[in-house]
Design a protein around this motif. Structure first.
Motif, mmCIF file in Angstrom:
data_model
loop_
_atom_site.group_PDB
_atom_site.id
_atom_site.type_symbol
_atom_site.label_atom_id
_atom_site.label_comp_id
_atom_site.label_asym_id
_atom_site.label_seq_id
_atom_site.Cartn_x
_atom_site.Cartn_y
_atom_site.Cartn_z
ATOM 1 N N ILE A 119 0.851 -1.205 0.000
ATOM 2 C CA ILE A 119 0.000 0.000 0.000
ATOM 3 C C ILE A 119 0.879 1.244 0.000
ATOM 4 N N ASN A 120 1.943 1.189 0.768
ATOM 5 C CA ASN A 120 2.891 2.307 0.855
ATOM 6 C C ASN A 120 3.600 2.457 -0.492
ATOM 7 N N LEU A 121 3.495 3.650 -1.065
ATOM 8 C CA LEU A 121 4.003 3.846 -2.430
ATOM 9 C C LEU A 121 5.529 3.838 -2.500
ATOM 10 N N SER A 122 6.180 3.865 -1.343
ATOM 11 C CA SER A 122 7.652 3.799 -1.384
ATOM 12 C C SER A 122 8.142 2.353 -1.544
ATOM 13 N N TYR A 123 7.247 1.387 -1.413
ATOM 14 C CA TYR A 123 7.657 -0.012 -1.617
ATOM 15 C C TYR A 123 7.603 -0.348 -3.104
ATOM 16 N N SER A 124 8.392 -1.352 -3.474
ATOM 17 C CA SER A 124 8.222 -1.855 -4.831
ATOM 18 C C SER A 124 8.031 -3.363 -4.782
ATOM 19 N N TYR A 202 -8.706 3.505 1.668
ATOM 20 C CA TYR A 202 -9.133 3.531 3.082
ATOM 21 C C TYR A 202 -8.022 2.986 3.990
ATOM 22 N N LEU A 203 -7.421 1.867 3.590
ATOM 23 C CA LEU A 203 -6.371 1.262 4.420
ATOM 24 C C LEU A 203 -5.164 2.196 4.532
ATOM 25 N N ARG A 204 -4.858 2.876 3.428
ATOM 26 C CA ARG A 204 -3.734 3.832 3.466
ATOM 27 C C ARG A 204 -4.071 4.965 4.436
ATOM 28 N N ALA A 205 -5.313 5.429 4.375
ATOM 29 C CA ALA A 205 -5.732 6.553 5.230
ATOM 30 C C ALA A 205 -5.677 6.197 6.716
ATOM 31 N N GLY A 207 -3.527 4.204 8.033
ATOM 32 C CA GLY A 207 -2.152 3.973 8.486
ATOM 33 C C GLY A 207 -1.547 2.640 8.125
ATOM 34 N N ALA A 208 -2.152 1.912 7.190
ATOM 35 C CA ALA A 208 -1.580 0.624 6.790
ATOM 36 C C ALA A 208 -0.596 0.808 5.636
ATOM 37 N N ASP A 209 0.488 0.044 5.690
ATOM 38 C CA ASP A 209 1.490 0.052 4.619
ATOM 39 C C ASP A 209 1.401 -1.194 3.742
ATOM 40 N N LEU A 210 0.815 -2.242 4.314
ATOM 41 C CA LEU A 210 0.761 -3.551 3.645
ATOM 42 C C LEU A 210 -0.612 -4.155 3.894
ATOM 43 N N VAL A 211 -1.019 -5.048 3.019
ATOM 44 C CA VAL A 211 -2.286 -5.740 3.257
ATOM 45 C C VAL A 211 -2.131 -7.217 2.932
ATOM 46 N N THR A 236 4.533 -8.916 -2.725
ATOM 47 C CA THR A 236 4.475 -9.707 -3.965
ATOM 48 C C THR A 236 3.819 -8.933 -5.093
ATOM 49 N N ASN A 237 3.089 -7.892 -4.730
ATOM 50 C CA ASN A 237 2.395 -7.066 -5.748
ATOM 51 C C ASN A 237 2.063 -5.739 -5.102
ATOM 52 N N MET A 238 1.917 -4.721 -5.898
ATOM 53 C CA MET A 238 1.389 -3.468 -5.361
ATOM 54 C C MET A 238 -0.120 -3.665 -5.202
ATOM 55 N N ALA A 239 -0.682 -3.072 -4.129
ATOM 56 C CA ALA A 239 -2.082 -3.293 -3.790
ATOM 57 C C ALA A 239 -3.008 -2.751 -4.882
ATOM 58 N N ALA A 240 -4.251 -3.177 -4.811
ATOM 59 C CA ALA A 240 -5.226 -2.851 -5.864
ATOM 60 C C ALA A 240 -5.311 -1.344 -6.113
ATOM 61 N N GLY A 241 -5.300 -0.971 -7.367
ATOM 62 C CA GLY A 241 -5.472 0.431 -7.739
ATOM 63 C C GLY A 241 -4.184 1.231 -7.780
ATOM 64 N N VAL A 242 -3.092 0.679 -7.214
ATOM 65 C CA VAL A 242 -1.819 1.424 -7.227
ATOM 66 C C VAL A 242 -1.273 1.457 -8.654
#
Ligand code: HPA
Length: 276
Positions: A119-124, A202-205, A207-211, A236-242
Motif C-alpha cells: 500500500i505504501n508507495l515507497s515499496y516496490s 481507506y487502508l492507506r488513510a 495507516g496501513a502500509d501492507l495488506v 508480492t504485488n502493489m495493492a489494488a489500484g496502485v
C-alpha cells in the motif's frame, strides 16, 4: 470435546515422537510462495499436517502442508511450510492452533512470513518489509472463547506485538547483506477476494502500509503466550489500484519465488540471533 490445551498437547506429543529429542528454539511460518525455505534446514524431519491431530490442513495453492524440524546453522527450528487461513473456512482460533502447538513444543520466538500487497508507495514489488504493527480487520480474534489462563491473560497487551529488538536485528542483518529492510504496518483482512481500490485508499488513510490475509491471528496468539515475534512480509504485488493492472495469485507466487535467495539469506542471518 477436548479443550484447546488438550488438543495442543496431543498434537505436540505426535510431533515430538516424530522429531526425536529435538527441542526447537524458534518456530517459523512460511507464507505463499515462500515454502522453499524449508529446504535450507539440515537434519530435516518432515511431518505432514495430516498426521498431526487437530491440525488445520492448508488447502491454499502455494502452501505445502508440512511441518519440518531441523537445524538452521546450529539453531533447532520448526518450520511450518504452509498455514491455514480464515478464507479456507477455519475460525481464527483454529488458524492459530499451530502457534499453540509450537509454544507447547518449547519455542521462545516465532517468525511469521507472508505475501502481502504493497500500500505504501515507497515499496516496490519484491521488497521485504518487517512488520512494526498490525491492524486486525478480520472481524474476529483468535482469543474469542474460553481463556486458557496458564497460556496467558484474558486481555493481553498488544503494544509491542512485533518485537522492537527483533526488528532491529533483522534490519542490521539486511544491511549487512546489502539491502534496506523498511518497517510497515500490516492490515489483516479475511480475503479471499483481493481488495478494491477504494478499500486500499481507506487502508492507506488509516495507516496501513501492507495488506494481507494472514499473520494477525498467529501474532495475537503468540503475544498471548509471551512469545516474541518477528514478522516479515514479501511485497508480492502493489495493492489494488496502485498500478493499472489486475492482481493475480500466480504473480503473487512468482514474486515469492523471485525473492527466494534474498529472503533465505535474511532468515538465515537473523534466526540464529533470536534469543527469546
Ligand atoms: N492483498 C491481500 N493479500 C495479499 C495481496 C494483496 O494485494 N498480495 C498477497 N497477499
Amino acid at each position: 470435546m477436548s479443550s484447546l490445551r488438550e488438543q495442543a498437547a496431543a498434537a505436540a506429543a505426535v510431533v515430538r515422537r516424530q522429531i526425536g529429542g529435538v527441542e526447537p528454539a524458534v518456530g517459523m511460518v512460511l507464507g505463499s510462495g515462500l515454502g522453499a525455505f524449508a529446504d535450507e534446514l539440515t537434519a530435516r524431519v518432515e511431518v505432514p499436517y495430516g498426521d498431526i491431530p487437530h491440525w488445520p490442513g492448508s488447502t491454499a495453492i502455494g502452501h505445502a502442508g508440512k511441518l519440518v524440524s531441523g537445524l538452521l546453522g546450529t539453531t533447532p527450528v520448526i518450520v511450518l511450510a504452509g498455514r491455514a487461513h480464515l478464507y479456507e473456512g477455519y475460525s481464527a482460533r483454529r488458524v492459530s492452533f499451530p502457534t499453540r502447538v509450537l509454544h507447547t513444543l518449547g519455542i521462545h520466538s516465532l517468525v511469521l512470513t507472508n505475501a502481502a500487497g504493497g500500500i505504501n508507495l515507497s515499496y516496490s514489488q519484491g521488497a521485504l518489509v518487517a512488520l512494526s504493527d498490525h491492524i486486525n480487520l478480520q472481524g474476529t480474534n483468535p482469543l474469542i472463547g474460553p481463556n486458557e489462563d496458564d497460556w496467558g491473560p484474558r486481555f493481553p497487551d498488544m503494544s509491542e506485538a512485533y518485537s522492537k529488538e527483533y526488528r532491529a536485528l533483522a534490519k542490521e542483518a539486511a544491511a549487512a547483506l546489502g539491502f534496506t529492510l523498511p518497517e510497515g504496518v500490516y492490515a489483516a483482512l479475511s480475503g479471499p477476494s483481493y481488495e478494491t481500490p477504494a478499500e486500499i485508499r481507506y487502508l492507506r488513510a488509516i495507516g496501513a502500509d501492507l495488506v494481507g490475509m494472514s499473520t494477525a491471528p498467529e501474532a495475537i496468539v503468540a503475544n498471548h503466550m509471551g512469545l516474541k515475534v518477528l514478522a516479515i512480509s514479501c511485497v508480492t504485488n502493489m495493492a489494488a489500484g496502485v498500478l493499472d493492472q489486475k492482481i493475480d495469485h500466480e504473480e503473487v507466487l512468482e514474486t515469492g519465488r523471485q525473492v527466494r535467495t534474498r529472503f533465505t539469506e535474511l532468515l538465515k542471518a537473523v534466526v540464529p540471533r533470536l534469543r527469546g
